[in-house]
Scaffold this motif. Structure first.
Motif, PDB file in Angstrom:
ATOM      1  N   PRO A  40       0.678  -1.177  -0.079  1.00  0.00           N
ATOM      2  CA  PRO A  40       0.121   0.067   0.075  1.00  0.00           C
ATOM      3  C   PRO A  40       0.817   1.316  -0.110  1.00  0.00           C
ATOM      4  CG  PRO A  40      -0.692  -1.483   1.624  1.00  0.00           C
ATOM      5  CD  PRO A  40       0.638  -2.179   1.233  1.00  0.00           C
ATOM      6  N   GLY A  41       0.129   2.352  -0.459  1.00  0.00           N
ATOM      7  CA  GLY A  41       1.090   3.503  -0.278  1.00  0.00           C
ATOM      8  C   GLY A  41       1.628   4.105  -1.356  1.00  0.00           C
ATOM      9  N   ALA A  71       1.510  -6.417   5.573  1.00  0.00           N
ATOM     10  CA  ALA A  71       0.880  -7.156   6.686  1.00  0.00           C
ATOM     11  C   ALA A  71       0.552  -6.286   7.725  1.00  0.00           C
ATOM     12  CB  ALA A  71       2.232  -8.048   7.272  1.00  0.00           C
ATOM     13  N   GLY A  72       0.791  -5.061   7.513  1.00  0.00           N
ATOM     14  CA  GLY A  72       0.333  -3.967   8.740  1.00  0.00           C
ATOM     15  C   GLY A  72       1.374  -3.591   9.586  1.00  0.00           C
ATOM     16  N   ALA A  73       1.701  -2.334  10.052  1.00  0.00           N
ATOM     17  CA  ALA A  73       2.891  -2.107  10.829  1.00  0.00           C
ATOM     18  C   ALA A  73       2.984  -2.821  12.134  1.00  0.00           C
ATOM     19  CB  ALA A  73       2.644  -0.667  11.053  1.00  0.00           C
ATOM     20  N   THR A  83       5.905   6.874  11.681  1.00  0.00           N
ATOM     21  CA  THR A  83       4.676   6.804  10.965  1.00  0.00           C
ATOM     22  C   THR A  83       4.061   5.592  10.476  1.00  0.00           C
ATOM     23  OG1 THR A  83       5.567   7.257   8.565  1.00  0.00           O
ATOM     24  CG2 THR A  83       5.703   8.960   9.848  1.00  0.00           C
ATOM     25  N   GLY A  84       4.884   4.476  10.665  1.00  0.00           N
ATOM     26  CA  GLY A  84       4.261   3.270   9.883  1.00  0.00           C
ATOM     27  C   GLY A  84       4.584   3.006   8.743  1.00  0.00           C
ATOM     28  N   ALA A  85       5.448   3.855   8.041  1.00  0.00           N
ATOM     29  CA  ALA A  85       5.902   3.578   6.680  1.00  0.00           C
ATOM     30  C   ALA A  85       7.098   2.636   6.869  1.00  0.00           C
ATOM     31  CB  ALA A  85       6.152   4.858   5.950  1.00  0.00           C
ATOM     32  N   PHE A  86       7.457   2.095   5.476  1.00  0.00           N
ATOM     33  CA  PHE A  86       8.862   1.211   5.532  1.00  0.00           C
ATOM     34  C   PHE A  86      10.012   2.129   5.923  1.00  0.00           C
ATOM     35  CE2 PHE A  86       6.727  -2.343   3.078  1.00  0.00           C
ATOM     36  CZ  PHE A  86       6.896  -3.133   4.135  1.00  0.00           C
ATOM     37  N   GLN A 112       2.304  -9.915   0.854  1.00  0.00           N
ATOM     38  CA  GLN A 112       2.653  -9.125  -0.312  1.00  0.00           C
ATOM     39  C   GLN A 112       2.222 -10.090  -1.571  1.00  0.00           C
ATOM     40  OE1 GLN A 112       6.512  -7.403  -1.110  1.00  0.00           O
ATOM     41  NE2 GLN A 112       6.314  -6.316   1.171  1.00  0.00           N
ATOM     42  N   VAL A 113       2.583 -11.113  -1.373  1.00  0.00           N
ATOM     43  CA  VAL A 113       1.932 -12.354  -2.355  1.00  0.00           C
ATOM     44  C   VAL A 113       0.446 -12.438  -2.263  1.00  0.00           C
ATOM     45  CG1 VAL A 113       1.854 -14.859  -3.011  1.00  0.00           C
ATOM     46  CG2 VAL A 113       4.035 -13.819  -2.194  1.00  0.00           C
TER      47      VAL A 113
END
Length: 252
Positions: A40-41, A71-73, A83-86, A112-113
């Motif tokens: 996402p994002g 998978a969610g942060a 911020t919960g981003a990678f 991701q799959v």
């Protein structure tokens, strides 16, 4: 006998400009597989839409450095910032030891799959990895690929691996360098590839836009690769070097 070349286009979803470059290269018939950022994002749904009606191999480009976790942060706390981003690829590259927990890498790649399947209604054709030199990430992607009976194309540069009915050799151009000549890079890869291998030539076609400039150190060289891949001269150029392009699925 002509040497087989699979041109891989990485980073579908990175930005609108990257999506445009990849879609143009696919339409030109020069791309043998497309690696998809399934998080996402980003702009992945738009990128997939730009390939609608195109019969091309698609893979999961296992990513932990752009966008947000599939998978969610909460499931991958070591991989995200406040911020919960990678975290950025710079974080992983500067770490003295691999900072990626294996169980979190597995959870994220499986998610991701699942994202890919949900948004494409198909299984991926292969898995590989995006940007981060993490042994844990690579091992997790390889494990998920094995569980699914899929090829893993994240092996080391210049290594030869038996995949399907062929031996594959991966080549990643030094495309962060300037000036960059994608024709010379491809010619150099063909010159050193053994005749009994299929060369997987990794490219990053795209056009420079604000999201790309904001996120990536690989910018204008994407446009040079897009120009080469869209060139009507490419098939004859390869034929003169006793090489031919094919789809990844043709050799699996």
């Amino acid at each position: 006998m002509a040497q087989t070349v699979i041109i891989r286009a990485d980073d579908l979803g990175y930005s609108p400009g990257v999506n445009t470059g990849i879609a143009a290269a696919v339409a030109a018939g020069s791309v043998g597989c497309v690696s998809v950022l399934c998080v996402p994002g980003l702009w992945t749904e738009e990128g997939l839409a730009s390939l609608a009606g195109r019969d091309v191999a698609l893979g999961v480009h296992s990513c932990i450095s752009n966008g947000r976790p599939a998978a969610g942060a909460a499931a991958v706390p070591a991989l995200v910032n406040e911020t919960g981003a990678f975290r950025s690829s710079r974080f992983y590259r500067s770490a003295e030891q691999d900072p990626v927990p294996p169980e979190q890498a597995l959870a994220e790649i499986r998610a991701q799959v699942a994202w890919f399947t949900e948004h494409t209604s198909r299984r991926p054709d292969y898995l590989d990895i995006h940007a981060v030199p993490s042994k844990s990430l690579s091992t997790a992607a390889e494990q998920v690929a094995a569980e699914m009976g899929l090829p893993f194309l994240g092996f080391g540069i210049g290594e030869t691996h038996a995949v399907g009915r062929a031996n594959l050799r991966l080549h990643l151009p030094p495309s962060h360098t300037a000036p960059y000549d994608p024709w010379a890079s491809l010619a150099g890869a063909l010159d050193v590839a053994p005749e009994d291998t299929a060369l997987v030539h990794v490219t990053h076609p795209g056009y420079v836009d604000a999201p790309l400039l904001r996120r990536s150190g690989l910018t204008e060289n994407r446009a040079w690769e897009a120009e080469m891949l869209c060139s009507a001269e490419l098939p004859d150029w390869l034929a003169n070097r006793r090489a031919r392009m094919t789809d990844l699925r043709a050799i699996l």
